[in-house]
Design a protein around this motif. Structure first.
Motif, PDB file in Angstrom:
ATOM      1  N   VAL A   1       0.833  -1.198   0.000  1.00  0.00           N
ATOM      2  CA  VAL A   1       0.000   0.000   0.000  1.00  0.00           C
ATOM      3  C   VAL A   1       0.870   1.251   0.000  1.00  0.00           C
ATOM      4  O   VAL A   1       1.739   1.425   0.860  1.00  0.00           O
ATOM      5  N   HIS A   2       0.628   2.112  -0.978  1.00  0.00           N
ATOM      6  CA  HIS A   2       1.392   3.351  -1.123  1.00  0.00           C
ATOM      7  C   HIS A   2       0.459   4.553  -1.142  1.00  0.00           C
ATOM      8  O   HIS A   2      -0.759   4.411  -1.308  1.00  0.00           O
ATOM      9  N   ALA A   3       1.036   5.742  -0.998  1.00  0.00           N
ATOM     10  CA  ALA A   3       0.256   6.971  -0.865  1.00  0.00           C
ATOM     11  C   ALA A   3      -0.250   7.508  -2.195  1.00  0.00           C
ATOM     12  O   ALA A   3      -0.905   8.562  -2.222  1.00  0.00           O
ATOM     13  N   LEU A   4       0.051   6.835  -3.274  1.00  0.00           N
ATOM     14  CA  LEU A   4      -0.560   7.133  -4.569  1.00  0.00           C
ATOM     15  C   LEU A   4      -0.528   5.868  -5.395  1.00  0.00           C
ATOM     16  O   LEU A   4       0.392   5.058  -5.279  1.00  0.00           O
ATOM     17  N   ALA A   5      -1.563   5.691  -6.202  1.00  0.00           N
ATOM     18  CA  ALA A   5      -1.648   4.502  -7.026  1.00  0.00           C
ATOM     19  C   ALA A   5      -2.621   4.766  -8.156  1.00  0.00           C
ATOM     20  O   ALA A   5      -3.566   5.552  -8.010  1.00  0.00           O
ATOM     21  N   VAL A   6      -2.395   4.119  -9.261  1.00  0.00           N
ATOM     22  CA  VAL A   6      -3.348   4.135 -10.362  1.00  0.00           C
ATOM     23  C   VAL A   6      -4.321   2.976 -10.165  1.00  0.00           C
ATOM     24  O   VAL A   6      -3.900   1.822 -10.023  1.00  0.00           O
ATOM     25  N   SER A   7      -5.595   3.297 -10.072  1.00  0.00           N
ATOM     26  CA  SER A   7      -6.644   2.276 -10.043  1.00  0.00           C
ATOM     27  C   SER A   7      -6.397   1.186  -9.003  1.00  0.00           C
ATOM     28  O   SER A   7      -6.418   0.004  -9.304  1.00  0.00           O
ATOM     29  N   SER A   8      -6.165   1.620  -7.747  1.00  0.00           N
ATOM     30  CA  SER A   8      -5.960   0.672  -6.638  1.00  0.00           C
ATOM     31  C   SER A   8      -4.881  -0.359  -6.939  1.00  0.00           C
ATOM     32  O   SER A   8      -4.961  -1.507  -6.506  1.00  0.00           O
ATOM     33  N   ALA A   9      -3.876   0.059  -7.702  1.00  0.00           N
ATOM     34  CA  ALA A   9      -2.700  -0.761  -8.004  1.00  0.00           C
ATOM     35  C   ALA A   9      -2.983  -1.928  -8.940  1.00  0.00           C
ATOM     36  O   ALA A   9      -2.142  -2.813  -9.094  1.00  0.00           O
ATOM     37  N   TRP A  10      -4.158  -1.969  -9.571  1.00  0.00           N
ATOM     38  CA  TRP A  10      -4.394  -3.010 -10.559  1.00  0.00           C
ATOM     39  C   TRP A  10      -3.421  -2.838 -11.716  1.00  0.00           C
ATOM     40  O   TRP A  10      -3.158  -1.724 -12.156  1.00  0.00           O
ATOM     41  N   ALA A  11      -2.878  -3.932 -12.214  1.00  0.00           N
ATOM     42  CA  ALA A  11      -1.946  -3.862 -13.336  1.00  0.00           C
ATOM     43  C   ALA A  11      -2.631  -3.269 -14.565  1.00  0.00           C
ATOM     44  O   ALA A  11      -1.996  -2.560 -15.360  1.00  0.00           O
ATOM     45  N   GLU A  12      -3.916  -3.572 -14.734  1.00  0.00           N
ATOM     46  CA  GLU A  12      -4.729  -2.943 -15.768  1.00  0.00           C
ATOM     47  C   GLU A  12      -5.824  -2.160 -15.076  1.00  0.00           C
ATOM     48  O   GLU A  12      -6.507  -2.689 -14.198  1.00  0.00           O
ATOM     49  N   GLU A  13      -6.014  -0.908 -15.474  1.00  0.00           N
ATOM     50  CA  GLU A  13      -7.014  -0.079 -14.811  1.00  0.00           C
ATOM     51  C   GLU A  13      -8.383  -0.748 -14.856  1.00  0.00           C
ATOM     52  O   GLU A  13      -8.795  -1.290 -15.871  1.00  0.00           O
ATOM     53  N   GLY A  14      -9.079  -0.691 -13.748  1.00  0.00           N
ATOM     54  CA  GLY A  14     -10.390  -1.318 -13.635  1.00  0.00           C
ATOM     55  C   GLY A  14     -10.649  -1.696 -12.196  1.00  0.00           C
ATOM     56  O   GLY A  14     -10.062  -1.138 -11.273  1.00  0.00           O
ATOM     57  N   THR A  15     -11.511  -2.679 -11.994  1.00  0.00           N
ATOM     58  CA  THR A  15     -11.839  -3.116 -10.641  1.00  0.00           C
ATOM     59  C   THR A  15     -11.401  -4.548 -10.380  1.00  0.00           C
ATOM     60  O   THR A  15     -11.798  -5.143  -9.386  1.00  0.00           O
ATOM     61  N   GLY A  16     -10.588  -5.124 -11.270  1.00  0.00           N
ATOM     62  CA  GLY A  16     -10.133  -6.488 -11.076  1.00  0.00           C
ATOM     63  C   GLY A  16     -11.228  -7.474 -11.444  1.00  0.00           C
ATOM     64  O   GLY A  16     -12.254  -7.087 -12.001  1.00  0.00           O
ATOM     65  N   PRO A  17     -11.012  -8.757 -11.182  1.00  0.00           N
ATOM     66  CA  PRO A  17      -9.814  -9.327 -10.563  1.00  0.00           C
ATOM     67  C   PRO A  17      -8.654  -9.394 -11.543  1.00  0.00           C
ATOM     68  O   PRO A  17      -8.822  -9.212 -12.738  1.00  0.00           O
ATOM     69  N   GLY A  18      -7.474  -9.674 -10.973  1.00  0.00           N
ATOM     70  CA  GLY A  18      -6.274  -9.753 -11.780  1.00  0.00           C
ATOM     71  C   GLY A  18      -5.069  -9.409 -10.949  1.00  0.00           C
ATOM     72  O   GLY A  18      -5.170  -9.215  -9.738  1.00  0.00           O
ATOM     73  N   PRO A  19      -3.911  -9.327 -11.569  1.00  0.00           N
ATOM     74  CA  PRO A  19      -2.705  -8.992 -10.821  1.00  0.00           C
ATOM     75  C   PRO A  19      -2.637  -7.509 -10.473  1.00  0.00           C
ATOM     76  O   PRO A  19      -3.263  -6.674 -11.130  1.00  0.00           O
ATOM     77  N   ARG A  20      -1.901  -7.212  -9.428  1.00  0.00           N
ATOM     78  CA  ARG A  20      -1.617  -5.825  -9.050  1.00  0.00           C
ATOM     79  C   ARG A  20      -0.123  -5.588  -9.143  1.00  0.00           C
ATOM     80  O   ARG A  20       0.669  -6.525  -9.093  1.00  0.00           O
ATOM     81  N   VAL A  21       0.254  -4.332  -9.255  1.00  0.00           N
ATOM     82  CA  VAL A  21       1.675  -3.990  -9.335  1.00  0.00           C
ATOM     83  C   VAL A  21       2.285  -4.053  -7.950  1.00  0.00           C
ATOM     84  O   VAL A  21       1.614  -3.811  -6.939  1.00  0.00           O
ATOM     85  N   ASP A  22       3.563  -4.393  -7.886  1.00  0.00           N
ATOM     86  CA  ASP A  22       4.243  -4.522  -6.598  1.00  0.00           C
ATOM     87  C   ASP A  22       4.557  -3.170  -5.965  1.00  0.00           C
ATOM     88  O   ASP A  22       4.599  -3.050  -4.738  1.00  0.00           O
ATOM     89  N   ASP A  23       4.833  -2.163  -6.806  1.00  0.00           N
ATOM     90  CA  ASP A  23       5.191  -0.837  -6.298  1.00  0.00           C
ATOM     91  C   ASP A  23       4.319   0.191  -7.001  1.00  0.00           C
ATOM     92  O   ASP A  23       4.665   0.728  -8.054  1.00  0.00           O
ATOM     93  N   ALA A  24       3.147   0.445  -6.416  1.00  0.00           N
ATOM     94  CA  ALA A  24       2.166   1.317  -7.054  1.00  0.00           C
ATOM     95  C   ALA A  24       2.677   2.744  -7.191  1.00  0.00           C
ATOM     96  O   ALA A  24       2.326   3.442  -8.152  1.00  0.00           O
TER      97      ALA A  24
END
Length: 475
Positions: free
Chosen positions: A227-250
């Motif tokens: 969890v970081h203080a800024l992220a694109v689309s809740s850290a989803w690797a592809e913008e959206g609501t998931g499901p799917g992978p998230r980035v390690d360093d948002a």
């Protein structure tokens, strides 16, 4: 034929978009309910239709004979029939009258449980207790200490978009491409030359970015990420609501998206941008070059509840911690949520929080505590807190309840039950409220634990129990 009939009822529910809590919280609506103690019909009763707008923040209206409470014995018999499945597991439940707090049904209600994503109701209430509903979080670009350096500072918005700001959305209200355009305008006006360097400051959130309370399998599956203080689309690797992978360093991922947009924005001026964004900070007195702001907090809370967004829940808990003078860390977020909930009137003496989104098995919250909070949210005079109850998913219509109850629309639950869902491997939970056939608003929590391969059966059972409340005259 039954599918056509169910579809017609759902269409009706969509048309009226019921807000049952208004019947109890708002005096003008309660006064309009005289003589409305009728049994449920195929058409939605008039006392379950919402006002054109929410008005009034006064106390709950006094109960009247026209709006009787269900008989606890009869209600208990019906709920016992539904809360039974084959195989392992046990049910814990509390149902109470929203107006008086009278407990109408209880089964293991004081037992501490891991209620899965039902925990997000606590996080939502705490955030709107500690902060104003219209609070917006800024993502800012500051002038770095070295000439040509810009620092992207995160202010807690984890629903950024890599593209342009979108004023009509919650996720993506603030866009990194828009921020880059504004930065480019400021840099060219200042006569900045090549090369420009991008640094990112995500130091608002402190401590570990990943909690020990989360299982590696949940992280791998994308249920959560650092969890970081800024992220694109809740850290989803592809913008959206998931499901799917998230980035390690948002934070770095967002900074790289910003860097790419800045390079494009500066290209017409012949200004280059170094290819890789890195971490860094700006001087305390650094000039702000540009900023974008998130959707208001109340809208983010609605989004979190509807989509059961784990990452956003953790970010909001940290922002709650910061707003109450604590470190914006995991520990600070947990402490802030628990204290805010206690101040609202929930007995938290035996409550243990392992996180603030519901993934942790270390959490211990009882059905009684969840139901107590739900009643507070329905009867409070604070419109910001009331909005938490109003923002819960609606049976068969919205959020995580959109795909549930659609085959049982004739039960009366579709459009009537509003609740937060929760699911873990061995847990399924539902916590919310429903207006019964006599106009009483009933609050409830149903949690099944110790499940083993029968989670779907347990989920169907708690759905059926909530449907009992919606369709019940029970006298």
């Amino acid at each position: 034929m039954s599918r056509v009939f169910s579809g017609a009822l759902l269409a009706l529910a969509f048309a009226v978009l019921l807000v049952p809590l208004a019947c109890y919280v708002l005096p003008p609506v309660a006064e309009s309910m005289a003589g409305s103690g009728v049994e449920r019909a195929e058409a939605v009763p008039d006392y379950q239709e919402p006002p054109s707008e929410l008005e009034g923040t006064g106390p709950v209206s006094a109960p009247r004979p026209e709006d009787p409470m269900p008989d606890a014995v009869r209600l208990g018999q019906l709920l016992d029939e539904e809360l039974s499945i084959e195989g392992s597991g046990s049910f814990h439940a509390v149902v109470s009258d929203a107006l008086t707090g009278t407990v109408l049904y209880e089964r293991g209600g004081s037992t501490g449980l891991a209620p899965a994503s039902n925990l997000k109701v606590l996080t939502a209430a705490a955030a709107l207790s500690a902060m104003d509903a219209d609070t917006r979080f800024a993502t800012t670009v500051l002038a770095g200490e070295e000439p040509g350096t810009v620092v992207l500072r995160g202010g807690g918005d984890v629903l950024l978009t890599a593209g342009a700001s979108s004023p009509d959305t919650v996720a993506g209200r603030a866009g990194l491409a828009t921020l880059a355009q504004r930065t480019a305008a400021a840099l060219t006006a200042d006569g900045t030359g090549s090369p420009v360097r991008v640094r990112v400051d995500d130091t608002l959130f402190t401590g570990p970015a990943l909690s020990d309370a989360w299982g590696a399998a949940d992280v791998e599956a994308g249920e959560i990420a650092p969890v970081h203080a800024l992220a694109v689309s809740s850290a989803w690797a592809e913008e959206g609501t998931g499901p799917g992978p998230r980035v390690d360093d948002a934070a770095l991922a967002a900074a790289q998206s910003y860097r790419d947009a800045l390079a494009e924005a500066l290209a017409p001026a012949g200004i280059d941008v170094e290819p890789v964004a890195e971490r860094g900070t700006a001087p305390a007195d650094a000039a702000a070059l540009a900023e974008v702001r998130s959707a208001p907090l109340a809208e983010q809370v609605d989004y979190m509840l509807l989509n059961s967004d784990n990452y956003l829940a953790e970010a909001l808990a940290r922002l709650t911690a910061s707003a109450t003078g604590r470190d914006a860390s995991f520990a600070g977020g947990i402490e802030a949520v628990q204290e805010e909930i206690a101040e609202l009137g929930v007995d938290t003496s035996a409550m243990v929080l392992g996180d603030t989104n519901g993934l942790s098995a270390e959490t211990s919250v009882s059905a009684a505590q969840l139901t107590s909070l739900m009643r507070i949210l329905l009867t409070t005079s604070d419109p910001d807190l009331r909005s938490v109850a109003g923002g819960l998913p609606v049976a068969a219509l919205s959020g995580t309840l959109a795909g549930r109850y659609d085959e049982a629309a004739d039960s009366g639950a579709a459009g009537i039950v509003r609740a937060k869902t929760g699911t873990l491997l061995a847990v399924t939970a539902l916590s919310g409220y429903a207006t019964d056939a006599d106009g009483r608003v009933l609050v409830f929590t149903f949690v099944a634990t110790g499940l083993d391969g029968n989670t779907m059966a347990a989920r169907n059972a708690v759905d059926a129990a909530a449907a009992v409340l919606a369709g019940c005259g029970c006298r």
